[in-house]
Design a protein around this motif. Structure first.
Motif, mmCIF file in Angstrom:
data_model
loop_
_atom_site.group_PDB
_atom_site.id
_atom_site.type_symbol
_atom_site.label_atom_id
_atom_site.label_comp_id
_atom_site.label_asym_id
_atom_site.label_seq_id
_atom_site.Cartn_x
_atom_site.Cartn_y
_atom_site.Cartn_z
ATOM 1 N N ASP A 287 17.686 18.388 -8.171
ATOM 2 C CA ASP A 287 16.788 18.003 -9.436
ATOM 3 C C ASP A 287 17.472 18.643 -10.512
ATOM 4 N N TRP A 288 17.929 20.034 -10.313
ATOM 5 C CA TRP A 288 18.456 20.675 -11.338
ATOM 6 C C TRP A 288 19.899 20.138 -11.870
ATOM 7 N N PHE A 289 20.720 19.730 -10.795
ATOM 8 C CA PHE A 289 21.835 18.901 -11.155
ATOM 9 C C PHE A 289 21.561 17.568 -11.788
ATOM 10 N N SER A 290 20.604 17.024 -11.487
ATOM 11 C CA SER A 290 20.285 15.733 -12.205
ATOM 12 C C SER A 290 20.165 15.898 -13.480
ATOM 13 N N GLU A 291 19.494 16.959 -14.094
ATOM 14 C CA GLU A 291 19.153 17.383 -15.227
ATOM 15 C C GLU A 291 20.306 17.670 -16.047
ATOM 16 N N HIS A 292 20.983 18.656 -15.605
ATOM 17 C CA HIS A 292 21.982 19.362 -16.302
ATOM 18 C C HIS A 292 23.559 18.913 -15.990
ATOM 19 N N TYR A 293 23.739 18.691 -14.775
ATOM 20 C CA TYR A 293 25.333 18.055 -14.321
ATOM 21 C C TYR A 293 25.437 16.998 -13.376
ATOM 22 N N PRO A 294 24.661 15.723 -13.985
ATOM 23 C CA PRO A 294 24.740 14.745 -12.891
ATOM 24 C C PRO A 294 26.002 14.150 -12.415
ATOM 25 N N ASP A 295 27.035 14.437 -13.076
ATOM 26 C CA ASP A 295 28.344 14.002 -12.845
ATOM 27 C C ASP A 295 28.891 15.081 -11.814
ATOM 28 N N ARG A 296 28.279 16.019 -11.564
ATOM 29 C CA ARG A 296 29.068 16.972 -10.666
ATOM 30 C C ARG A 296 28.295 17.113 -9.262
ATOM 31 N N ALA A 297 26.997 16.608 -9.347
ATOM 32 C CA ALA A 297 26.091 16.585 -8.131
ATOM 33 C C ALA A 297 26.732 16.043 -6.757
ATOM 34 N N GLY A 298 27.488 15.089 -6.863
ATOM 35 C CA GLY A 298 28.149 14.389 -5.813
ATOM 36 C C GLY A 298 29.275 15.377 -5.153
ATOM 37 N N ARG A 299 29.973 15.937 -5.894
ATOM 38 C CA ARG A 299 31.034 16.614 -5.268
ATOM 39 C C ARG A 299 30.251 18.262 -4.889
ATOM 40 N N ALA A 300 29.650 18.550 -5.639
ATOM 41 C CA ALA A 300 28.865 19.804 -5.175
ATOM 42 C C ALA A 300 28.447 19.678 -3.663
ATOM 43 N N PHE A 301 27.505 18.830 -3.435
ATOM 44 C CA PHE A 301 26.970 18.529 -2.251
ATOM 45 C C PHE A 301 27.688 17.995 -1.169
ATOM 46 N N SER A 302 28.816 17.220 -1.531
ATOM 47 C CA SER A 302 29.749 16.927 -0.708
ATOM 48 C C SER A 302 30.505 18.075 0.063
ATOM 49 N N LEU A 303 30.953 19.024 -0.959
ATOM 50 C CA LEU A 303 31.815 20.157 -0.415
ATOM 51 C C LEU A 303 30.973 21.043 0.248
ATOM 52 N N LEU A 304 29.666 21.227 -0.057
ATOM 53 C CA LEU A 304 28.413 22.209 0.568
ATOM 54 C C LEU A 304 28.528 21.695 1.928
ATOM 55 N N SER A 305 28.312 20.451 2.168
ATOM 56 C CA SER A 305 27.996 19.782 3.457
ATOM 57 C C SER A 305 29.141 20.019 4.155
ATOM 58 N N GLN A 306 30.541 19.737 3.619
ATOM 59 C CA GLN A 306 31.833 20.070 4.658
ATOM 60 C C GLN A 306 31.634 21.529 4.875
ATOM 61 N N ALA A 307 31.007 22.466 4.281
ATOM 62 C CA ALA A 307 31.079 23.962 4.734
ATOM 63 C C ALA A 307 30.058 24.271 5.595
ATOM 64 N N ARG A 308 28.933 23.256 5.545
ATOM 65 C CA ARG A 308 27.904 23.583 6.466
ATOM 66 C C ARG A 308 27.743 22.702 7.625
ATOM 67 N N GLY A 309 28.836 22.171 8.240
ATOM 68 C CA GLY A 309 28.733 21.329 9.460
ATOM 69 C C GLY A 309 28.053 19.976 9.300
ATOM 70 N N GLY A 310 28.209 19.530 8.164
ATOM 71 C CA GLY A 310 27.493 18.224 7.630
ATOM 72 C C GLY A 310 26.222 18.423 7.123
ATOM 73 N N LYS A 311 25.481 19.384 6.964
ATOM 74 C CA LYS A 311 24.245 19.801 6.391
ATOM 75 C C LYS A 311 24.477 20.489 5.279
ATOM 76 N N VAL A 312 23.298 20.611 4.303
ATOM 77 C CA VAL A 312 23.271 21.664 3.234
ATOM 78 C C VAL A 312 22.963 22.946 3.514
ATOM 79 N N TYR A 313 22.558 23.049 4.582
ATOM 80 C CA TYR A 313 22.087 24.466 4.970
ATOM 81 C C TYR A 313 22.389 24.603 6.582
ATOM 82 N N ASP A 314 22.815 25.991 6.759
ATOM 83 C CA ASP A 314 23.143 26.348 8.158
ATOM 84 C C ASP A 314 22.908 27.847 8.318
#
Length: 369
Positions: A287-314
């Motif tokens: 929600d915060w990304f959507s308000e402040h940095y909507p153009d960066r949300a996809g990349r941020a969560f994609s890279l995080l997912s790559q580092a978390r075994g396909g999830k956003v949290y491990d």
């Protein structure tokens, strides 16, 4: 209960208008995961435009039976900690402690940074626990969940009270903060440091004041944190800089710059932690990304997912702070290379435990003689 707060026009489960949450980090106030009912704001056609008053801070005094929290986590370098406050007025949107507010029936969103709890008996409880027969000293971590030097510390002075007890007992302590308010307590910290009893970790998430204002609205700006590192180091207090959290596509490009500025200021240790998004925190960050940095949300969560075994949290021990995979490995390599180039020591400072003693009461007062 003590209150500094006006009328509450933001219900848990609602997303209040931006003008009603100026100076706050979260952009939403979702219902806590343990609540039986959820609430959601919606337009019914009768909306009336109005200026909402600023969302103010409410502080509840909390009576607890103990103040030292124990843990046996294999990937944490301490087994005991103290948090004089629950909730944090700094409002850091990414704070991993936000979901803990759900245990109090409150939202991990705006409630976490506006409905705070203070433990007024912290110093007295600590004195009692350190005096217990058979207590074995090991470094206490102060401020591992919420900042011990958040703004309300100016009024309640609970952190200072805890430090006074630790100094009297000559007990080792590691402080974690984002605030230059730590400098207020140099009169306690400097003598403790001279005996090898204290070190301070300062979190410098970014050097960009605009980004810091959005992510950490009530924390001191980056330059003030660097100035605090300089002042602590000048007073002989060992300082670690924490480049944390590292948020993919947002502040991860600043690793080398933050480490360099902190080293120049006098930091003698450094560390970094990859963004952690337990429970409600993942949606809060979206929600915060959507308000402040909507153009960066996809990349941020994609890279995080790559580092978390396909999830956003491990939450797996050994991986939860660093992640795994190419992106996480690259961050780790950049940290290590920069630390070596800048001359950060490879070994962490170990604080002394052999000086610990329980002061003797004489006429109702403590004495070391």
């Amino acid at each position: 209960m003590e209150s500094e707060r006006g009328p509450d026009l933001r219900l848990a489960g609602s997303t209040p208008p931006a003008q009603g949450r100026r100076g706050r980090g979260a952009t939403a106030n979702p219902t806590g995961r343990f609540e039986a009912a959820a609430r959601e704001r919606f337009a019914d056609g009768w909306d009336i435009a109005e200026d909402l008053p600023p969302l103010r801070t409410e502080v509840t005094l909390e009576r607890v039976r103990s103040i030292i929290t124990r843990n046996d986590s294999p990937d944490i370098g301490f087994d005991r900690s103290i948090n004089p406050y629950r909730g944090c007025e700094h409002g850091c949107v990414y704070c991993f402690a936000r979901p803990n507010h759900a245990y109090a029936g409150l939202s991990p969103g705006l409630d976490f940074e506006t409905k705070l709890f203070a433990k007024p008996d912290a110093a007295a409880l600590l004195e009692r626990e350190l005096s217990a027969r058979g207590y074995t000293p090991r470094t206490i971590a102060l401020g591992t969940a919420t900042d011990p030097y958040q703004p309300i510390e100016r009024r309640y002075r609970l952190t200072r009270g805890v430090l006074e007890v630790l100094a009297r007992f000559r007990h080792p302590v590691g402080l974690v903060t984002k605030s230059d308010l730590v400098l207020r307590d140099l009169d306690i910290l400097a003598p403790m440091a001279a005996e090898g009893l204290v070190k301070v970790a300062l979190s410098v998430t970014t050097l960009d004041p605009g980004l810091a204002r959005r992510m950490e609205p009530r924390a001191p700006r980056p330059e003030k944190r660097l100035a605090a590192i300089r002042a602590l180091a000048a007073a002989g207090i060992p300082v670690m800089v924490l480049v944390a959290p590292l948020i993919p596509g947002l502040n991860d490009h600043e690793v080398e710059a933050v480490l360099a500025r902190a080293r120049e200021a006098g930091a003698s240790e450094a560390g970094g932690v990859l963004l952690r998004l337990p429970h409600e925190l993942a949606d809060l960050m979206r929600d915060w990304f959507s308000e402040h940095y909507p153009d960066r949300a996809g990349r941020a969560f994609s890279l995080l997912s790559q580092a978390r075994g396909g999830k956003v949290y491990d939450s797996t021990y050994g991986r939860r702070f660093t992640g795994t995979g190419p992106y996480a490995d690259l961050l780790d390599q950049r940290m290590r290379v920069a630390m070596t180039r800048l001359g950060y020591p490879a070994e962490r400072l170990r604080l002394r435990t052999d000086l610990f003693r329980v002061p003797v009461r004489v006429g109702g007062q403590y004495s070391l003689f």
